[in-house]
Design a protein around this motif. Sequence first.
Motif, PDB file in Angstrom:
ATOM      1  N   MET A   1       0.853  -1.173   0.000  1.00 14.42           N
ATOM      2  CA  MET A   1       0.000   0.000   0.000  1.00 14.42           C
ATOM      3  C   MET A   1       0.903   1.242   0.000  1.00 14.42           C
ATOM      4  O   MET A   1       1.907   1.288   0.707  1.00 14.42           O
ATOM      5  CB  MET A   1      -0.887  -0.040   1.248  1.00 14.42           C
ATOM      6  CG  MET A   1      -1.581   1.230   1.550  1.00 14.42           C
ATOM      7  SD  MET A   1      -2.720   1.252   2.972  1.00 14.42           S
ATOM      8  CE  MET A   1      -2.544  -0.256   3.822  1.00 14.42           C
ATOM      9  N   ILE A   2       0.530   2.232  -0.791  1.00 13.47           N
ATOM     10  CA  ILE A   2       1.227   3.525  -0.819  1.00 13.47           C
ATOM     11  C   ILE A   2       0.204   4.621  -0.542  1.00 13.47           C
ATOM     12  O   ILE A   2      -0.835   4.680  -1.200  1.00 13.47           O
ATOM     13  CB  ILE A   2       1.924   3.768  -2.172  1.00 13.47           C
ATOM     14  CG1 ILE A   2       2.993   2.697  -2.419  1.00 13.47           C
ATOM     15  CG2 ILE A   2       2.543   5.165  -2.209  1.00 13.47           C
ATOM     16  CD1 ILE A   2       3.663   2.785  -3.761  1.00 13.47           C
ATOM     17  N   ILE A   3       0.505   5.473   0.421  1.00 13.36           N
ATOM     18  CA  ILE A   3      -0.404   6.553   0.814  1.00 13.36           C
ATOM     19  C   ILE A   3       0.345   7.867   0.708  1.00 13.36           C
ATOM     20  O   ILE A   3       1.450   8.015   1.227  1.00 13.36           O
ATOM     21  CB  ILE A   3      -0.904   6.345   2.262  1.00 13.36           C
ATOM     22  CG1 ILE A   3      -1.688   5.044   2.347  1.00 13.36           C
ATOM     23  CG2 ILE A   3      -1.739   7.532   2.721  1.00 13.36           C
ATOM     24  CD1 ILE A   3      -1.881   4.530   3.734  1.00 13.36           C
ATOM     25  N   LYS A   4      -0.260   8.838   0.030  1.00  8.98           N
ATOM     26  CA  LYS A   4       0.288  10.194  -0.056  1.00  8.98           C
ATOM     27  C   LYS A   4      -0.462  11.078   0.921  1.00  8.98           C
ATOM     28  O   LYS A   4      -1.680  11.032   1.010  1.00  8.98           O
ATOM     29  CB  LYS A   4       0.121  10.752  -1.476  1.00  8.98           C
ATOM     30  CG  LYS A   4       0.947  10.049  -2.524  1.00  8.98           C
ATOM     31  CD  LYS A   4       2.404  10.373  -2.442  1.00  8.98           C
ATOM     32  CE  LYS A   4       2.667  11.789  -2.866  1.00  8.98           C
ATOM     33  NZ  LYS A   4       4.005  12.246  -2.644  1.00  8.98           N
ATOM     34  N   ASP A   5       0.293  11.888   1.661  1.00  9.38           N
ATOM     35  CA  ASP A   5      -0.296  12.830   2.608  1.00  9.38           C
ATOM     36  C   ASP A   5       0.632  14.037   2.673  1.00  9.38           C
ATOM     37  O   ASP A   5       1.644  14.080   1.966  1.00  9.38           O
ATOM     38  CB  ASP A   5      -0.454  12.175   3.987  1.00  9.38           C
ATOM     39  CG  ASP A   5      -1.576  12.780   4.812  1.00  9.38           C
ATOM     40  OD1 ASP A   5      -1.904  13.976   4.593  1.00  9.38           O
ATOM     41  OD2 ASP A   5      -2.110  12.087   5.683  1.00  9.38           O
ATOM     42  N   SER A   6       0.307  15.001   3.499  1.00  7.82           N
ATOM     43  CA  SER A   6       1.184  16.174   3.603  1.00  7.82           C
ATOM     44  C   SER A   6       0.980  16.869   4.941  1.00  7.82           C
ATOM     45  O   SER A   6      -0.001  16.635   5.645  1.00  7.82           O
ATOM     46  CB  SER A   6       0.920  17.151   2.460  1.00  7.82           C
ATOM     47  OG  SER A   6      -0.389  17.663   2.537  1.00  7.82           O
ATOM     48  N   LEU A   7       1.944  17.718   5.249  1.00  4.92           N
ATOM     49  CA  LEU A   7       1.872  18.630   6.387  1.00  4.92           C
ATOM     50  C   LEU A   7       2.064  20.033   5.843  1.00  4.92           C
ATOM     51  O   LEU A   7       2.772  20.229   4.848  1.00  4.92           O
ATOM     52  CB  LEU A   7       3.001  18.363   7.387  1.00  4.92           C
ATOM     53  CG  LEU A   7       3.032  17.051   8.134  1.00  4.92           C
ATOM     54  CD1 LEU A   7       4.336  16.951   8.926  1.00  4.92           C
ATOM     55  CD2 LEU A   7       1.856  16.960   9.070  1.00  4.92           C
ATOM     56  N   VAL A   8       1.480  21.011   6.498  1.00  2.00           N
ATOM     57  CA  VAL A   8       1.706  22.413   6.155  1.00  2.00           C
ATOM     58  C   VAL A   8       2.289  23.096   7.383  1.00  2.00           C
ATOM     59  O   VAL A   8       1.745  22.986   8.483  1.00  2.00           O
ATOM     60  CB  VAL A   8       0.406  23.107   5.694  1.00  2.00           C
ATOM     61  CG1 VAL A   8       0.651  24.577   5.434  1.00  2.00           C
ATOM     62  CG2 VAL A   8      -0.145  22.420   4.444  1.00  2.00           C
ATOM     63  N   ILE A   9       3.409  23.777   7.181  1.00  5.73           N
ATOM     64  CA  ILE A   9       4.147  24.413   8.275  1.00  5.73           C
ATOM     65  C   ILE A   9       4.151  25.926   8.067  1.00  5.73           C
ATOM     66  O   ILE A   9       4.382  26.394   6.956  1.00  5.73           O
ATOM     67  CB  ILE A   9       5.616  23.916   8.309  1.00  5.73           C
ATOM     68  CG1 ILE A   9       5.671  22.403   8.471  1.00  5.73           C
ATOM     69  CG2 ILE A   9       6.429  24.641   9.374  1.00  5.73           C
ATOM     70  CD1 ILE A   9       5.252  21.899   9.811  1.00  5.73           C
ATOM     71  N   SER A  31      -2.906   6.103   8.727  1.00 11.44           N
ATOM     72  CA  SER A  31      -2.742   5.324   7.499  1.00 11.44           C
ATOM     73  C   SER A  31      -2.963   3.833   7.717  1.00 11.44           C
ATOM     74  O   SER A  31      -3.148   3.095   6.762  1.00 11.44           O
ATOM     75  CB  SER A  31      -1.332   5.523   6.932  1.00 11.44           C
ATOM     76  OG  SER A  31      -0.377   4.766   7.665  1.00 11.44           O
ATOM     77  N   SER A  32      -2.878   3.378   8.952  1.00 14.50           N
ATOM     78  CA  SER A  32      -2.984   1.962   9.316  1.00 14.50           C
ATOM     79  C   SER A  32      -1.814   1.124   8.813  1.00 14.50           C
ATOM     80  O   SER A  32      -1.889  -0.096   8.810  1.00 14.50           O
ATOM     81  CB  SER A  32      -4.306   1.362   8.819  1.00 14.50           C
ATOM     82  OG  SER A  32      -5.383   2.033   9.420  1.00 14.50           O
ATOM     83  N   VAL A  33      -0.734   1.749   8.367  1.00 10.21           N
ATOM     84  CA  VAL A  33       0.470   1.013   7.990  1.00 10.21           C
ATOM     85  C   VAL A  33       1.239   0.679   9.268  1.00 10.21           C
ATOM     86  O   VAL A  33       1.537   1.571  10.062  1.00 10.21           O
ATOM     87  CB  VAL A  33       1.356   1.828   7.014  1.00 10.21           C
ATOM     88  CG1 VAL A  33       2.718   1.185   6.837  1.00 10.21           C
ATOM     89  CG2 VAL A  33       0.657   1.988   5.674  1.00 10.21           C
ATOM     90  N   SER A  34       1.540  -0.600   9.466  1.00  9.30           N
ATOM     91  CA  SER A  34       2.261  -0.984  10.673  1.00  9.30           C
ATOM     92  C   SER A  34       3.728  -1.321  10.402  1.00  9.30           C
ATOM     93  O   SER A  34       4.553  -1.244  11.300  1.00  9.30           O
ATOM     94  CB  SER A  34       1.577  -2.162  11.359  1.00  9.30           C
ATOM     95  OG  SER A  34       1.581  -3.282  10.495  1.00  9.30           O
ATOM     96  N   LEU A  35       4.054  -1.667   9.148  1.00 10.58           N
ATOM     97  CA  LEU A  35       5.423  -2.009   8.801  1.00 10.58           C
ATOM     98  C   LEU A  35       5.723  -1.458   7.409  1.00 10.58           C
ATOM     99  O   LEU A  35       4.987  -1.748   6.456  1.00 10.58           O
ATOM    100  CB  LEU A  35       5.614  -3.528   8.805  1.00 10.58           C
ATOM    101  CG  LEU A  35       7.012  -4.051   8.495  1.00 10.58           C
ATOM    102  CD1 LEU A  35       8.004  -3.593   9.569  1.00 10.58           C
ATOM    103  CD2 LEU A  35       6.999  -5.559   8.377  1.00 10.58           C
ATOM    104  N   GLY A  36       6.769  -0.650   7.299  1.00  6.49           N
ATOM    105  CA  GLY A  36       7.091  -0.080   5.996  1.00  6.49           C
ATOM    106  C   GLY A  36       8.102   1.037   6.103  1.00  6.49           C
ATOM    107  O   GLY A  36       9.002   1.022   6.955  1.00  6.49           O
ATOM    108  N   LEU A  37       7.910   2.038   5.250  1.00  8.35           N
ATOM    109  CA  LEU A  37       8.784   3.210   5.189  1.00  8.35           C
ATOM    110  C   LEU A  37       7.950   4.459   5.017  1.00  8.35           C
ATOM    111  O   LEU A  37       6.868   4.411   4.436  1.00  8.35           O
ATOM    112  CB  LEU A  37       9.738   3.115   3.982  1.00  8.35           C
ATOM    113  CG  LEU A  37      10.738   1.977   3.944  1.00  8.35           C
ATOM    114  CD1 LEU A  37      11.394   1.920   2.573  1.00  8.35           C
ATOM    115  CD2 LEU A  37      11.780   2.167   5.025  1.00  8.35           C
TER     116      LEU A  37
END
Length: 136
Positions: A1-9, A31-37
Amino acid sequence: MIIKDSLVINSRTRFQIIDITSYINEKIDKSSVSLGLINIFTKHTTSAIIINENEEGLGYDIQNLLYDLIPESNEYSHDLIDHNAHSHLKSLFLSPQETVPIVDGRMDLGTWQSVFFIELDGPRSKRKIDLTIMGE
């Protein structure tokens, strides 16, 4: 699974080190990702992403080192355009991105490690940091 997200600073000062670790861990949790990068990437050439210790004295040392290496008043050619060449040059010594392992749904950082956004040309609003979460 690949999820794109962002932060605004939004930065408040010319040079600022902003700890974004907890915000990134919140995004990983959602994201519910438990193992990855996770790849953390700033979309601005006068900012950087680093991993280091969250200690105030070290922040001052980083700032002083960068200012000693690349002073603001040095008649840089780029200053003819917008007077921020020093910020661009400082970013050459840093990185626009970091990639961190995810284990058990959180960044697998060392005991004293945190992830920071470094503002080199502030104050600025709406600095965008892209997050790419990859895993299962």
